[in-house]
Motif scaffolding. Structure first.
Motif, PDB file in Angstrom:
ATOM      1  N   SER A 112       1.339  -1.117  -0.049  1.00  0.00           N
ATOM      2  CA  SER A 112      -0.038  -0.355   0.280  1.00  0.00           C
ATOM      3  C   SER A 112       0.588   1.069   0.089  1.00  0.00           C
ATOM      4  CB  SER A 112      -0.922   0.002   1.062  1.00  0.00           C
ATOM      5  OG  SER A 112      -1.510   0.712   1.072  1.00  0.00           O
ATOM      6  N   LEU A 113       1.785   0.783   1.118  1.00  0.00           N
ATOM      7  CA  LEU A 113       2.645   2.596   0.799  1.00  0.00           C
ATOM      8  C   LEU A 113       3.328   2.883  -0.519  1.00  0.00           C
ATOM      9  CD1 LEU A 113       4.749   1.600   4.476  1.00  0.00           C
ATOM     10  CD2 LEU A 113       2.947   3.670   3.863  1.00  0.00           C
ATOM     11  N   ALA A 114       3.931   1.447  -1.474  1.00  0.00           N
ATOM     12  CA  ALA A 114       4.225   1.707  -2.303  1.00  0.00           C
ATOM     13  C   ALA A 114       3.084   2.466  -3.481  1.00  0.00           C
ATOM     14  CB  ALA A 114       5.589   0.419  -2.916  1.00  0.00           C
ATOM     15  N   GLN A 115       1.922   2.235  -3.373  1.00  0.00           N
ATOM     16  CA  GLN A 115       1.410   2.448  -4.333  1.00  0.00           C
ATOM     17  C   GLN A 115       0.937   3.413  -4.771  1.00  0.00           C
ATOM     18  OE1 GLN A 115      -1.902  -0.577  -5.805  1.00  0.00           O
ATOM     19  NE2 GLN A 115      -1.188  -1.897  -3.567  1.00  0.00           N
ATOM     20  N   ASP A 116       0.806   4.095  -2.687  1.00  0.00           N
ATOM     21  CA  ASP A 116       0.666   5.198  -2.704  1.00  0.00           C
ATOM     22  C   ASP A 116       2.228   6.422  -3.281  1.00  0.00           C
ATOM     23  OD1 ASP A 116      -2.175   4.729  -1.153  1.00  0.00           O
ATOM     24  OD2 ASP A 116      -1.128   4.996   0.104  1.00  0.00           O
ATOM     25  N   ALA A 117       3.520   5.716  -2.714  1.00  0.00           N
ATOM     26  CA  ALA A 117       4.070   6.787  -3.309  1.00  0.00           C
ATOM     27  C   ALA A 117       4.537   6.038  -4.810  1.00  0.00           C
ATOM     28  CB  ALA A 117       5.548   5.800  -3.147  1.00  0.00           C
ATOM     29  N   ILE A 118       4.214   5.220  -5.230  1.00  0.00           N
ATOM     30  CA  ILE A 118       4.721   5.300  -7.309  1.00  0.00           C
ATOM     31  C   ILE A 118       2.705   6.470  -7.861  1.00  0.00           C
ATOM     32  CG2 ILE A 118       3.604   4.622  -9.102  1.00  0.00           C
ATOM     33  CD1 ILE A 118       5.684   2.087  -7.443  1.00  0.00           C
ATOM     34  N   SER A 119       1.832   6.889  -7.081  1.00  0.00           N
ATOM     35  CA  SER A 119       1.076   7.109  -7.365  1.00  0.00           C
ATOM     36  C   SER A 119       0.508   9.301  -7.258  1.00  0.00           C
ATOM     37  CB  SER A 119      -0.190   6.677  -6.972  1.00  0.00           C
ATOM     38  OG  SER A 119      -0.592   5.408  -6.797  1.00  0.00           O
ATOM     39  N   SER A 120       1.658   8.894  -6.373  1.00  0.00           N
ATOM     40  CA  SER A 120       1.866  10.742  -5.877  1.00  0.00           C
ATOM     41  C   SER A 120       2.591  11.422  -7.239  1.00  0.00           C
ATOM     42  CB  SER A 120       2.850  10.884  -4.943  1.00  0.00           C
ATOM     43  OG  SER A 120       4.226  10.605  -4.825  1.00  0.00           O
ATOM     44  N   VAL A 121       4.005  10.608  -7.961  1.00  0.00           N
ATOM     45  CA  VAL A 121       4.219  10.893  -8.933  1.00  0.00           C
ATOM     46  C   VAL A 121       4.090  10.642 -10.406  1.00  0.00           C
ATOM     47  CG1 VAL A 121       6.315  12.233  -8.558  1.00  0.00           C
ATOM     48  CG2 VAL A 121       6.680   9.579  -8.324  1.00  0.00           C
ATOM     49  N   GLU A 122       2.304  10.650 -10.517  1.00  0.00           N
ATOM     50  CA  GLU A 122       2.025   8.859 -11.715  1.00  0.00           C
ATOM     51  C   GLU A 122       2.260   9.713 -12.708  1.00  0.00           C
ATOM     52  OE1 GLU A 122      -1.690   6.900 -12.468  1.00  0.00           O
ATOM     53  OE2 GLU A 122      -1.992   8.704 -11.127  1.00  0.00           O
ATOM     54  N   GLY A 123       2.358  11.025 -12.598  1.00  0.00           N
ATOM     55  CA  GLY A 123       2.317  11.708 -14.478  1.00  0.00           C
ATOM     56  C   GLY A 123       4.023  11.110 -15.031  1.00  0.00           C
ATOM     57  N   THR A 124       5.183  11.508 -13.920  1.00  0.00           N
ATOM     58  CA  THR A 124       6.110  11.400 -14.423  1.00  0.00           C
ATOM     59  C   THR A 124       6.764   9.686 -13.936  1.00  0.00           C
ATOM     60  OG1 THR A 124       6.567  13.116 -12.960  1.00  0.00           O
ATOM     61  CG2 THR A 124       8.674  11.956 -13.245  1.00  0.00           C
ATOM     62  N   VAL A 125       6.334   9.221 -13.698  1.00  0.00           N
ATOM     63  CA  VAL A 125       5.668   7.102 -13.568  1.00  0.00           C
ATOM     64  C   VAL A 125       5.916   7.181 -15.400  1.00  0.00           C
ATOM     65  CG1 VAL A 125       5.535   5.227 -13.171  1.00  0.00           C
ATOM     66  CG2 VAL A 125       6.249   7.420 -11.042  1.00  0.00           C
ATOM     67  N   GLU A 126       4.223   7.390 -15.634  1.00  0.00           N
ATOM     68  CA  GLU A 126       3.928   7.172 -16.773  1.00  0.00           C
ATOM     69  C   GLU A 126       4.949   7.603 -17.911  1.00  0.00           C
ATOM     70  OE1 GLU A 126       0.980   5.188 -19.042  1.00  0.00           O
ATOM     71  OE2 GLU A 126       0.769   5.328 -17.133  1.00  0.00           O
ATOM     72  N   ARG A 127       5.383   8.757 -18.132  1.00  0.00           N
ATOM     73  CA  ARG A 127       6.344   9.279 -18.666  1.00  0.00           C
ATOM     74  C   ARG A 127       7.991   7.747 -19.065  1.00  0.00           C
ATOM     75  NH1 ARG A 127       4.834  13.997 -17.376  1.00  0.00           N
ATOM     76  NH2 ARG A 127       6.452  14.671 -15.663  1.00  0.00           N
ATOM     77  N   ILE A 128       8.071   7.409 -17.837  1.00  0.00           N
ATOM     78  CA  ILE A 128       9.433   6.511 -18.246  1.00  0.00           C
ATOM     79  C   ILE A 128       8.800   5.452 -17.989  1.00  0.00           C
ATOM     80  CG2 ILE A 128      10.180   5.178 -16.409  1.00  0.00           C
ATOM     81  CD1 ILE A 128      11.162   8.160 -16.705  1.00  0.00           C
ATOM     82  N   ARG A 129       7.996   4.914 -18.222  1.00  0.00           N
ATOM     83  CA  ARG A 129       6.813   3.947 -18.426  1.00  0.00           C
ATOM     84  C   ARG A 129       6.822   3.732 -20.662  1.00  0.00           C
ATOM     85  NH1 ARG A 129       2.079   3.851 -15.233  1.00  0.00           N
ATOM     86  NH2 ARG A 129       3.464   1.777 -14.100  1.00  0.00           N
ATOM     87  N   ASP A 130       6.318   5.000 -20.788  1.00  0.00           N
ATOM     88  CA  ASP A 130       6.162   4.994 -22.213  1.00  0.00           C
ATOM     89  C   ASP A 130       7.413   4.880 -22.802  1.00  0.00           C
ATOM     90  OD1 ASP A 130       2.981   4.712 -21.804  1.00  0.00           O
ATOM     91  OD2 ASP A 130       3.292   7.153 -21.883  1.00  0.00           O
ATOM     92  N   SER A 131       8.654   4.980 -21.786  1.00  0.00           N
ATOM     93  CA  SER A 131       9.704   5.297 -23.201  1.00  0.00           C
ATOM     94  C   SER A 131      10.229   4.063 -23.024  1.00  0.00           C
ATOM     95  CB  SER A 131      10.585   6.540 -22.099  1.00  0.00           C
ATOM     96  OG  SER A 131      10.241   7.909 -21.863  1.00  0.00           O
TER      97      SER A 131
END
Length: 707
Positions: free
Chosen positions: A323-342
């Motif tokens: 739950s903590l890991a998902q909350d942390a990832i969601s807090s910068v969701e847009g940035t994580v999504e750009r990395i995932r798309d790359s």
């Protein structure tokens, strides 16, 4: 020239099958018919056809198994010897099950008269033992049925696989005489195997000297029906830690207050665990405090060894970390999504992947991680993807220059955020990895890891960096609640580790609780002494036990000073009377007061409990390869009561999930097929799989001796 075709053989004798001849055509000989068109004369062509594969390239195809063999390839002639061996030696799978009969490959025996003239071939006597290549193995129907049931259980195949046409044909190919089982039969076999294994496990549980800890995990289904999976954790007589699934209880309303209590009652009754339960650990944080309160009250009624329910754990550590890991990832969701798309842009195109690798080599960027697209049902794969991308950020930054189609390059601020995110995800990842790689984990090792997370988040939440404080503060608040609810259980467990005892608790609480440290330290100290008192009062004292057995003489033993030891205290003999010729001689040594003094000193030392003696001893050296269960096994004679308490405490589970599900972001869901099974069948399949997997695991040999 037309394609050659095999001829039907009439009467012929041929060379021995094992002859090294590589003739393409056997030459005609006496007694063999020929036709003028050059057909093949070898008897092997009764079993083979010739296929044209191309100019000057033909192959021989077995009529029985359809296997293809080399025959003619240009000027190279393969001959027929290998074809003869395929048929005569039983290599052909379709011929091997057929009974040997007279064959044109079997050389005929001849007899001669008295003058040496041949009388012609005579039939060979029938042998009672056939050639090994043609032997038919008998069918062990019962064993085959059992193995199919085990296969279905271990690999979670649907029961109706036994009626699937493809599977039926496959089994018939393996052995045509096997009588394929039906759905009902294999269902009964699976339940029967489960009941047999259950009796073995029941014997183990009944033989353990201590208590059983339970974990309760909740599975859901599309039908909104819940399935509570209860697993037992305990230590056996040889100090081996066990974790076994005990029950799968279907509950129509999993959100109700009494669903978990209903499951515990069923498990307690099913496994005869009345008065033998120690603690409960739930699958996740219970939003309704009344549910947890009901469980604590229920467990305390017949078991006072739980400190009024304080040892009931309301949260699974793995789910808290997830739950903590998902909350942390969601807090910068847009940035994580750009990395995932790359990452997707690179890994979904072979050309892009090659260009990326070339650029990485040109820039001489070293990376220990393999770039891969994450699976969002497992948060550790997202963490690994982000770490690998950060190591290759220089390559990504230059990739758009050599690849105009790449227009989603993350900025430097994006990379900085991801690096900060990964530094805190790494804390959760390290703790979760311990749960994932150590299925037989004693709870004492978790106290340092959990307290480390608490301390790191507490410091980061007050950081002057706004991005860090905004990222970490919500995480710290959520984890702080878990820490305060579970630190008592974790602390009591680490006290049972002779490398730490109360010293690590004091050291840790001074840093995490600061001004309130004394209150929390006292809570642990009082709790462990109260728990020891409950164990002490629940066990019959030695003199009472001996009196009940009628062995009062066993309560007396010779003391070192020549006196008698009674109940642990020495009774000094003031004088010894000897009778000789009716004369009474009396004497004393004048040291009776000394004997009393020694008795008082010994008595004061003996008043110390096992717990106090254990806590006062020096700490063991802190070595990494330390087996706490082995230490208690060796020292259980020194601490007979405390060792029983240690066994129950060290087997308390903080995680309700199996190792393979520690990083899961979703609860397990029962599929539509499983939800249609009878509850007893589903329980049998789930439990038996766990037990069979345990028997084949490296830990099984120690436990299997008790089956």
């Amino acid at each position: 020239m037309g394609t050659p075709t095999p001829m039907d053989m009439e009467t012929a004798t041929v060379p021995d099958i094992l002859s090294p001849s590589i003739d393409v055509e056997d030459p005609p000989r006496a007694g063999v018919q020929t036709n003028g068109r050059g057909r093949k004369k070898s008897a092997v062509w009764e079993h083979f056809t010739i296929e044209n594969m191309g100019p000057e390239h033909t192959r021989a195809c077995c009529k029985h198994c359809k296997r293809s063999f080399s025959y003619i390839n240009g000027s190279k002639l393969a001959g027929t010897s290998h074809l003869k061996r395929h048929i005569a030696l039983g290599i052909c799978p379709m011929r091997s099950s057929k009974k040997i009969q007279s064959s044109p490959f079997t050389p005929a025996s001849k007899t001669r008269d008295d003058e040496g003239h041949s009388n012609g071939p005579v039939p060979k006597k029938r042998r009672h033992r056939s050639s090994p290549g043609f032997a038919v193995m008998p069918v062990d129907q019962e064993r085959c049925n059992r193995e199919i049931a085990k296969m279905i259980i271990l690999h979670e195949y649907p029961l109706h696989i036994v009626e699937a046409p493809g599977f039926v044909e496959f089994v018939r190919t393996l052995h045509p005489h096997y009588n394929m089982v039906s759905f009902n039969t294999v269902q009964g076999d699976c339940v029967g195997l489960y009941l047999k294994e259950k009796q073995k496990l029941m014997g183990i549980i009944n033989s353990i000297p201590g208590h059983v800890n339970l974990t309760l995990d909740l599975w859901t289904s599309n039908q909104t029906i819940g399935y509570i999976v209860l697993s037992g954790h305990f230590i056996d007589n040889d100090w081996n830690l066990h974790k076994r699934v005990l029950n799968v209880v279907m509950v129509p309303s999993p959100e109700s207050d009494h669903a978990f209590k209903q499951a515990v009652v069923a498990c307690r009754s099913d496994w005869s665990l009345d008065n033998r339960l120690f603690t409960l650990t739930l699958h996740q944080s219970v939003s309704d405090e009344s549910v947890l309160g009901n469980l604590r009250e229920f467990l305390s009624v017949k078991n006072r060894l739980v400190l009024n329910g304080q040892l009931v754990v309301g949260k699974c550590l793995a789910r808290v970390l997830s739950s903590l890991a998902q909350d942390a990832i969601s807090s910068v969701e847009g940035t994580v999504e750009r990395i995932r798309d790359s990452v997707k842009y690179v890994k979904t195109s072979e050309a892009n992947d090659e260009k990326f690798a070339e650029l990485k080599q040109h820039l001489q960027v070293c990376s220990a991680k393999e770039l891969a697209i994450d699976d969002q049902t497992k948060w550790n794969t997202t963490y690994n993807m982000l770490v690998a991308a950060c190591e290759l950020k220089e390559v990504f930054s230059c990739f758009d220059a050599s690849n105009p189609g790449y227009k989603i390059s993350p900025s430097m601020d994006d990379w900085k955020q991801i690096e900060t995110l990964c530094s805190y995800l790494n804390i959760f990842f390290d703790a979760a990895s311990i749960l994932a790689v150590a299925p037989h984990l004693t709870v004492n090792v978790l106290f340092p890891e959990v307290s480390k997370i608490q301390l790191e988040l507490m410091h980061a939440a007050s950081s002057e960096d706004l991005f860090i404080s905004n990222l970490v503060k919500p995480l710290q608040e959520k984890f702080d609640k878990y820490w305060k609810e579970c630190c008592l259980v974790l602390a009591i467990a680490v006290v049972m580790d002779p490398r730490y005892k109360m010293k690590l608790v004091e050291f840790t609480f001074l840093r995490t609780f600061e001004d309130d440290a004394d209150h929390w330290i006292k809570m642990v100290d009082d709790g462990i002494h109260e728990l020891y008192f409950d164990y002490d009062s629940s066990m019959p004292s030695l003199p009472e036990a001996l009196v009940e057995n009628g062995d009062e003489n066993a309560m007396k033993a010779e003391a070192p000073n020549g006196g008698l030891c009674h109940g642990g205290g020495a009774i000094a003999q003031e004088e010894v009377q000897l009778s000789h010729d009716d004369t009474i001689i009396s004497f004393g040594d004048g040291l009776s007061d000394f004997d009393v003094y020694i008795s008082e000193i010994s008595g004061s030392q003996e008043m110390k409990s096992e717990l106090e003696q254990y806590l006062e001893e020096s700490l063991l050296p802190r070595v990494q390869e330390f087996d706490v269960l082995e230490w208690w096994k060796v020292n259980q004679m020194r601490y007979p009561l405390l060792s029983r308490m240690a066994a129950d405490i060290l087997s308390i589970p903080m995680c309700t999930l199996p190792p393979e599900s520690v990083f899961a972001t979703r609860s397990r869901k029962v599929d539509n097929y499983q939800s249609l099974l009878l509850p007893v069948t589903l329980e049998a399949l789930v439990c038996a799989k766990d037990w069979l997997r345990y028997e084949s695991s490296p830990e099984a040999p120690n436990a299997s001796t008790q089956f």
